[in-house]
Design a protein around this motif. Structure first.
Motif, PDB file in Angstrom:
ATOM      1  N   GLY A   1       0.901  -1.126  -0.045  1.00 13.39           N
ATOM      2  CA  GLY A   1      -0.004  -0.193   0.085  1.00 13.39           C
ATOM      3  C   GLY A   1       0.954   1.179  -0.060  1.00 13.39           C
ATOM      4  N   ASN A   2       0.582   2.399  -0.977  1.00 13.40           N
ATOM      5  CA  ASN A   2       1.419   3.276  -0.966  1.00 13.40           C
ATOM      6  C   ASN A   2       0.324   4.467  -0.943  1.00 13.40           C
ATOM      7  N   VAL A   3       0.930   5.627  -0.093  1.00 15.68           N
ATOM      8  CA  VAL A   3       0.016   7.031   0.098  1.00 15.68           C
ATOM      9  C   VAL A   3       1.076   7.867   0.070  1.00 15.68           C
ATOM     10  N   LEU A   4       0.726   9.035  -0.331  1.00 17.06           N
ATOM     11  CA  LEU A   4       1.618  10.546  -0.480  1.00 17.06           C
ATOM     12  C   LEU A   4       0.822  11.597  -0.057  1.00 17.06           C
ATOM     13  N   VAL A   5       1.099  12.144   0.986  1.00 17.68           N
ATOM     14  CA  VAL A   5       0.619  13.337   1.420  1.00 17.68           C
ATOM     15  C   VAL A   5       1.416  14.486   1.489  1.00 17.68           C
ATOM     16  N   ASP A   6       0.967  15.705   1.402  1.00 17.21           N
ATOM     17  CA  ASP A   6       1.797  16.829   1.757  1.00 17.21           C
ATOM     18  C   ASP A   6       1.987  17.158   3.241  1.00 17.21           C
ATOM     19  N   THR A   7       2.541  18.169   3.279  1.00 18.50           N
ATOM     20  CA  THR A   7       3.155  18.377   4.891  1.00 18.50           C
ATOM     21  C   THR A   7       1.862  18.958   5.815  1.00 18.50           C
ATOM     22  N   ASN A   8       0.629  19.143   5.144  1.00 25.97           N
ATOM     23  CA  ASN A   8      -0.430  19.614   5.770  1.00 25.97           C
ATOM     24  C   ASN A   8      -1.497  18.488   5.858  1.00 25.97           C
ATOM     25  N   TYR A   9      -0.927  17.099   5.633  1.00 32.76           N
ATOM     26  CA  TYR A   9      -1.679  15.858   5.593  1.00 32.76           C
ATOM     27  C   TYR A   9      -2.885  15.893   4.309  1.00 32.76           C
ATOM     28  N   LYS A  10      -2.753  16.473   3.570  1.00 29.48           N
ATOM     29  CA  LYS A  10      -3.598  16.420   2.201  1.00 29.48           C
ATOM     30  C   LYS A  10      -2.979  15.411   1.387  1.00 29.48           C
ATOM     31  N   VAL A  11      -3.801  14.400   0.846  1.00 34.74           N
ATOM     32  CA  VAL A  11      -3.630  13.299   0.098  1.00 34.74           C
ATOM     33  C   VAL A  11      -3.251  13.658  -1.185  1.00 34.74           C
ATOM     34  N   LEU A  12      -1.850  13.423  -1.453  1.00 35.32           N
ATOM     35  CA  LEU A  12      -1.716  13.752  -3.022  1.00 35.32           C
ATOM     36  C   LEU A  12      -1.632  12.685  -3.782  1.00 35.32           C
ATOM     37  N   ASN A  13      -1.493  11.578  -3.574  1.00 30.37           N
ATOM     38  CA  ASN A  13      -1.473  10.301  -4.433  1.00 30.37           C
ATOM     39  C   ASN A  13      -1.619   8.940  -3.525  1.00 30.37           C
ATOM     40  N   PHE A  14      -2.150   7.959  -4.138  1.00 29.23           N
ATOM     41  CA  PHE A  14      -2.434   6.571  -3.566  1.00 29.23           C
ATOM     42  C   PHE A  14      -2.522   5.523  -4.492  1.00 29.23           C
TER      43      PHE A  14
ATOM     44  N   GLU B   1       3.939  -3.853   8.189  1.00 25.14           N
ATOM     45  CA  GLU B   1       5.182  -3.148   8.483  1.00 25.14           C
ATOM     46  C   GLU B   1       4.985  -1.926   7.604  1.00 25.14           C
ATOM     47  N   VAL B   2       5.089  -0.676   8.290  1.00 26.77           N
ATOM     48  CA  VAL B   2       4.934   0.618   7.540  1.00 26.77           C
ATOM     49  C   VAL B   2       6.258   1.488   7.839  1.00 26.77           C
ATOM     50  N   THR B   3       6.622   2.093   6.659  1.00 28.77           N
ATOM     51  CA  THR B   3       7.638   2.781   6.603  1.00 28.77           C
ATOM     52  C   THR B   3       7.183   4.264   6.275  1.00 28.77           C
ATOM     53  N   TYR B   4       7.897   5.228   6.704  1.00 25.14           N
ATOM     54  CA  TYR B   4       7.434   6.697   6.568  1.00 25.14           C
ATOM     55  C   TYR B   4       8.738   7.328   5.911  1.00 25.14           C
ATOM     56  N   TYR B   5       8.665   8.093   4.591  1.00 22.77           N
ATOM     57  CA  TYR B   5       9.727   8.488   3.857  1.00 22.77           C
ATOM     58  C   TYR B   5       9.296   9.932   3.683  1.00 22.77           C
ATOM     59  N   PRO B   6      10.488  10.732   3.931  1.00 21.73           N
ATOM     60  CA  PRO B   6      10.255  12.338   3.750  1.00 21.73           C
ATOM     61  C   PRO B   6      10.538  12.308   2.190  1.00 21.73           C
ATOM     62  N   VAL B   7       9.722  13.052   1.570  1.00 25.75           N
ATOM     63  CA  VAL B   7       9.621  13.137  -0.171  1.00 25.75           C
ATOM     64  C   VAL B   7      10.076  14.580  -0.528  1.00 25.75           C
ATOM     65  N   TYR B   8      11.038  14.507  -1.371  1.00 26.42           N
ATOM     66  CA  TYR B   8      11.656  15.989  -1.929  1.00 26.42           C
ATOM     67  C   TYR B   8      11.311  16.229  -3.302  1.00 26.42           C
TER      68      TYR B   8
ATOM     69  N   GLY C   1       6.273  16.582   1.274  1.00 28.41           N
ATOM     70  CA  GLY C   1       5.376  15.616   1.792  1.00 28.41           C
ATOM     71  C   GLY C   1       6.157  14.509   2.518  1.00 28.41           C
ATOM     72  N   VAL C   2       5.000  13.376   2.800  1.00 30.75           N
ATOM     73  CA  VAL C   2       5.566  12.343   3.350  1.00 30.75           C
ATOM     74  C   VAL C   2       4.854  11.302   2.458  1.00 30.75           C
TER      75      VAL C   2
END
Length: 325
Positions: free
Chosen positions: A147-160, A223-230, A238-239
Motif C-alpha cells: 500500500g502506498n500513500v503520498l501526503v503533503d506537509t498538511n496531511y492532504k492526500v496527493l496520491n495513492f 510493516e509501515v515505512t515513513y519516507y520524507p519526500v523531496y 510531503g511524506v
C-alpha cells in the motif's frame, strides 16, 4: 486610405516567432506574416482569399469558427484557443495558442479579426509526457501488493495506489480522494504513533515500524515505512507511507516464540524436577540394597513409590506442554 495594418504593431507584422493572421468577417484571410507562413508550410496555396477552415485540422474547424463568431459578437473581448498543425517535413503535430480580437478603426468600425499565435508545443508535450509518466507510475504502484500513500506537509492526500484505496474503503467504509485529510484514515489506537513518525519524516528521517491492526474481529500485522519526500529542488514537500502485509510472517514468528518459550519450560522441568526426582529414586534404590532390616526397607520402598509418582506427574506436565505446542 486607412488599413488594418495601421492598427497592428510593426513588431507583430514582421515577427519571425509570433504568427499573425488577419481575417475578414467571413473568415477569409486578408493578411498573414512570415512566421504564420512558416508554421503553416503544409499549405501549398495562397492564404489571402482562402477560408480559415480550409487550413485547419478537421478537429479544430468548429472550435475556430465559434471563436471567430464570438469575436464578431463581442468586439471588445479577446478569445483564446489552442489548435494543432502538422509539420510538413516530419508529419508530426505542433501546438499553437491563438488569441483573436476585432481590429477597429478610430470610429469603432471593424477592419478585420486579428489572430496572434504562440507556439506552445513544448508546454503541451511536457504535459503529455508528465501525464504519461504519471500513468506509468500509477500502473507500477497498482501492480504491487504494497500500500502506498503520498501526503503533503498538511496531511492532504496527493496520491495513492489501488491497494491503499481498497484498504481504506475496507476499514472506513468510504473511498479516499485527492485532497482528503489523511488523519481521517488513521485508526484511533495508532494516531499517537502516526503523529510521532510523521513528524520525524518532516525532519528528514525515515522510520519503519510493525503494527498490529485490530478492527472489530479483524486482526492483521503490517510493516509501515515513513519516507520524507523531496522535489527537484531538494525541498521537502510531503511524506510517503508504504505498508506491507507481514501477517503470515509475524504470526509464524509469534508461533516460534511461543514454541521456544515452551521448550524453555520443558528444559527447566527436565533440569530441575526430573533430575530431582531421579536423584531421589536412585538414592532410595541404593539404600534399599544396603539395608538389612525388612521394616526399614519397606519404608524406603514406600518413599520410592512416592518419588515414582512425583516423577510420573512431572513427565505428564512435560507431555502436556509438548502437546500444547
Amino acid at each position: 486610405m486607412i488599413s488594418f495594418k495601421d492598427y497592428i504593431p510593426k513588431y507583430l507584422l514582421h515577427s519571425q516567432n509570433i504568427s499573425v493572421a488577419v481575417l475578414n468577417v467571413s473568415g477569409e484571410y486578408t493578411f498573414v506574416n512570415d512566421a504564420f507562413k512558416k508554421r503553416f508550410d503544409f499549405w501549398n496555396g495562397e492564404f489571402v482569399g482562402t477560408h480559415l477552415a480550409d487550413t485547419l485540422h478537421p478537429d479544430d474547424r468548429e472550435h475556430c469558427m465559434k471563436m471567430i463568431n464570438a469575436c464578431i459578437e463581442n468586439p471588445d473581448q479577446i478569445f483564446q484557443i489552442k489548435i494543432k498543425n502538422v509539420y510538413k517535413s516530419e508529419g508530426k503535430y505542433f501546438w499553437i495558442k491563438w488569441e483573436a480580437s476585432v481590429i477597429e478603426d478610430d470610429d469603432k468600425n471593424p477592419l478585420g479579426i486579428m489572430c496572434v499565435g504562440y507556439d506552445v508545443s513544448s508546454e503541451h508535450f511536457a504535459k503529455e509526457q508528465l501525464k504519461s509518466s504519471e500513468m506509468m507510475l500509477k500502473a507500477m504502484m497498482d501492480s504491487t501488493n504494497d500500500g502506498n500513500v503520498l501526503v503533503d506537509t498538511n496531511y492532504k492526500v496527493l496520491n495513492f495506489n489501488k491497494v491503499a484505496q481498497e484498504s481504506i474503503t475496507q476499514f472506513f467504509g468510504k473511498e479516499v480522494n485527492y485532497g482528503d485529510d489523511f488523519r481521517h484514515y488513521v485508526l484511533q489506537d495508532d494516531y499517537a504513533e502516526f503523529q510521532q513518525y510523521f513528524q520525524k519524516a518532516l525532519q528528514g528521517e525515515m522510520t519503519k515500524t510493525e503494527r498490529k491492526i485490530q478492527f472489530g474481529d479483524f486482526v492483521s500485522w503490517i510493516e509501515v515505512t515513513y519516507y520524507p519526500v523531496y522535489d527537484a529542488d531538494n525541498s521537502l514537500f510531503g511524506v510517503a507511507f508504504n505498508y506491507v502485509d507481514i501477517d503470515a510472517r509475524k504470526k509464524a514468528e509469534i508461533q516460534i516464540m511461543n514454541q521456544n518459550e515452551k521448550l524453555t519450560q520443558i528444559a527447566w522441568q527436565q533440569s530441575h524436577k526430573v533430575r530431582g526426582a531421579l536423584s531421589t529414586i536412585m538414592g532410595l534404590i541404593h539404600l534399599i540394597k544396603e539395608e538389612k532390616d525388612i521394616e526399614t526397607k519397606m519404608k524406603y520402598i514406600k518413599l520410592l513409590e512416592d518419588a515414582s509418582v512425583s516423577l510420573d506427574k512431572v513427565i505428564h506436565l512435560i507431555m502436556d506442554v509438548i502437546h500444547d505446542r
